[in-house]
Design an enzyme around this catalytic site. Structure first.
Site, PDB file in Angstrom:
ATOM      1  N   ASP A  16       0.800  -1.228   0.000  1.00 34.51           N
ATOM      2  CA  ASP A  16       0.000   0.000   0.000  1.00 34.51           C
ATOM      3  C   ASP A  16       0.832   1.278   0.000  1.00 34.51           C
ATOM      4  O   ASP A  16       0.729   2.095  -0.901  1.00 34.51           O
ATOM      5  CB  ASP A  16      -0.976  -0.016   1.187  1.00 34.51           C
ATOM      6  CG  ASP A  16      -1.902   1.191   1.190  1.00 34.51           C
ATOM      7  OD1 ASP A  16      -2.360   1.593   0.109  1.00 34.51           O
ATOM      8  OD2 ASP A  16      -2.166   1.741   2.275  1.00 34.51           O
ATOM      9  N   CYS A  42     -15.345   3.925   2.952  1.00 36.03           N
ATOM     10  CA  CYS A  42     -16.649   3.729   2.314  1.00 36.03           C
ATOM     11  C   CYS A  42     -16.627   2.399   1.562  1.00 36.03           C
ATOM     12  O   CYS A  42     -15.637   2.072   0.911  1.00 36.03           O
ATOM     13  CB  CYS A  42     -16.953   4.874   1.358  1.00 36.03           C
ATOM     14  SG  CYS A  42     -18.538   4.738   0.505  1.00 36.03           S
ATOM     15  N   CYS A  84     -21.248  -4.378  -6.042  1.00 39.22           N
ATOM     16  CA  CYS A  84     -20.600  -5.164  -7.092  1.00 39.22           C
ATOM     17  C   CYS A  84     -21.139  -6.599  -7.107  1.00 39.22           C
ATOM     18  O   CYS A  84     -21.114  -7.290  -6.082  1.00 39.22           O
ATOM     19  CB  CYS A  84     -19.091  -5.188  -6.877  1.00 39.22           C
ATOM     20  SG  CYS A  84     -18.204  -6.191  -8.102  1.00 39.22           S
TER      21      CYS A  84
END
Length: 390
Positions: free
Chosen positions: A135, A241, A248
């Site tokens: 990340d 969020c 999906c």
């Protein structure tokens, strides 16, 4: 001489046996199409500012390791549901941390798995060079995983895997070992546009393109004021969020519990909003310090809690919000509290309404910060408008 095909098979077996849910291999070639997209995002002002600022480093693996030849991509699946969660009722409203912040900070979990894989590879290949990242590293986790065949980027910009949907954490390892690359997967989204259509703020400009400046996941991590047009869209979210993932189709029915460290503590991921308003730094670190959602500190979480209470029009929070308005050392909390009180006014009784009006008027007599003054004035104007329409 090392048999690299066999080594690849050995790594795949190692991953299966050591809680790494998916693994893929790709070359250390430049990410040329990603580079074009990143420069476009930067020129449009769509980036967050949290990323590595050097786009060349983000797209040129050889800048990170002189003799880089391959990149290993790994994915760990995380839970999508809790067995039990606390009630979210009037008088005891709860906030919400996104699923990617459930359990122990994923950076540490992935780092642990990657370190174990590093040790395994170095034992197999003395002199092997590896450098891992998660990340916050230079490379794009998603771009590496896409090219390594781990998954496919969806129109919501999340990587979708066939087995776990998009509920996966990603990490990668650059190495000087020449592994045979895996093949990328075919597009999975097709004509589906649900994530784009359902994004609360319209942050998904089009399929695969995100204006991060409008994304709730980004807005909840900022330290300044949340722009007024987006405050109601935040709802009760205190961090992150999940909307574009929840809608999906590839996430329907997906709920993986492969890693004990990722299991959510209901009281932490659905915290009491009012208690967040007065939480001390020590308490915050104790309660939330091991979660990835704590990385920006307590003030953004508190600000988001204030917004959530305003969105709920939670009258039981009037006294606590008044205290924040008058006493909080951070202007952003004082100003946001004024906005929240203006929202709550509509649901308040006559006595509570008088309290809110007095709180705003008193703040205007002593407040020196111009933005807070403006928030108080706007809240007062909003209140007068509601009184006129009654």
């Amino acid at each position: 001489m090392t048999d690299f095909k066999q080594l690849k098979k050995d790594i795949q077996i190692f991953c299966r046996n050591h809680q790494i849910d998916k693994v893929g291999f790709t070359t250390a070639d430049p990410f040329t199409s990603l580079k074009r997209r990143l420069y476009q995002q930067k020129n449009l002002g769509y980036h967050t500012g949290f990323e590595e600022k050097d786009i060349e480093k983000r797209t040129e693996p050889e800048l990170l390791m002189d003799d880089a030849q391959s990149i290993i991509s790994v994915a760990l699946a995380y839970p999508a549901k809790m067995d039990e969660k606390p009630e979210n009722i009037r008088g005891d409203r709860r906030g919400s941390f996104c699923r990617a912040s459930w359990g122990t900070d994923y950076h540490y979990v992935l780092k642990d798995r990657l370190e174990a894989l590093e040790t395994f590879i170095k034992d197999k290949v003395p002199g092997a060079k590896v450098t891992s990242m998660v990340d916050t590293g230079e490379l794009s986790d998603r771009a590496v995983a896409e090219r390594a065949g781990v998954g496919v980027p969806g129109k919501n910009t999340n990587l979708i895997t066939e087995e776990f949907g998009s509920y996966v954490y990603l990490g990668e390892m650059v190495t000087n070992i020449p592994f045979e690359p895996d093949e990328p997967l075919e597009d999975l989204c097709g004509d589906c546009n649900l994530c784009v259509d359902r994004c609360p703020t319209g942050a998904l400009v089009q399929g695969g393109q995100l204006n991060a400046q409008k994304c709730i996941a980004y807005l909840t991590q900022t330290k300044g004021y949340v722009p007024e047009p987006y405050r109601q869209s935040i709802g009760n979210r205190v961090y992150g969020c999940d909307t574009c993932q929840q809608v999906c189709p590839y996430n329907r029915g997906v709920n993986v519990h492969n890693h004990e460290e990722m299991e959510p503590d209901p009281e932490r991921v659905k915290p009491e909003l009012i208690s967040l308003l007065t939480i001390s730094q020590k308490q915050f670190k104790k309660q939330f310090g091991t979660m990835s959602g704590s990385w920006r500190g307590k003030k953004p979480i508190q600000r988001n809690a204030v917004i959530a209470l305003g969105n709920y029009k939670e009258v039981s929070a009037i006294d606590d919000l008044t205290q924040r308005l008058h006493q909080d050392p951070k202007p952003v909390i004082r100003g946001t509290a004024a906005w929240a009180l203006g929202r709550i006014y509509e649901a308040a009784d006559s006595v509570q309404r008088a309290t809110i009006k007095d709180a705003l008027e008193q703040a205007l007599t002593v407040e020196e910060d111009e933005t807070v003054i403006d928030e108080c004035k706007q809240a007062s104007v909003s209140i007068e408008g509601k009184r006129t329409n009654q």
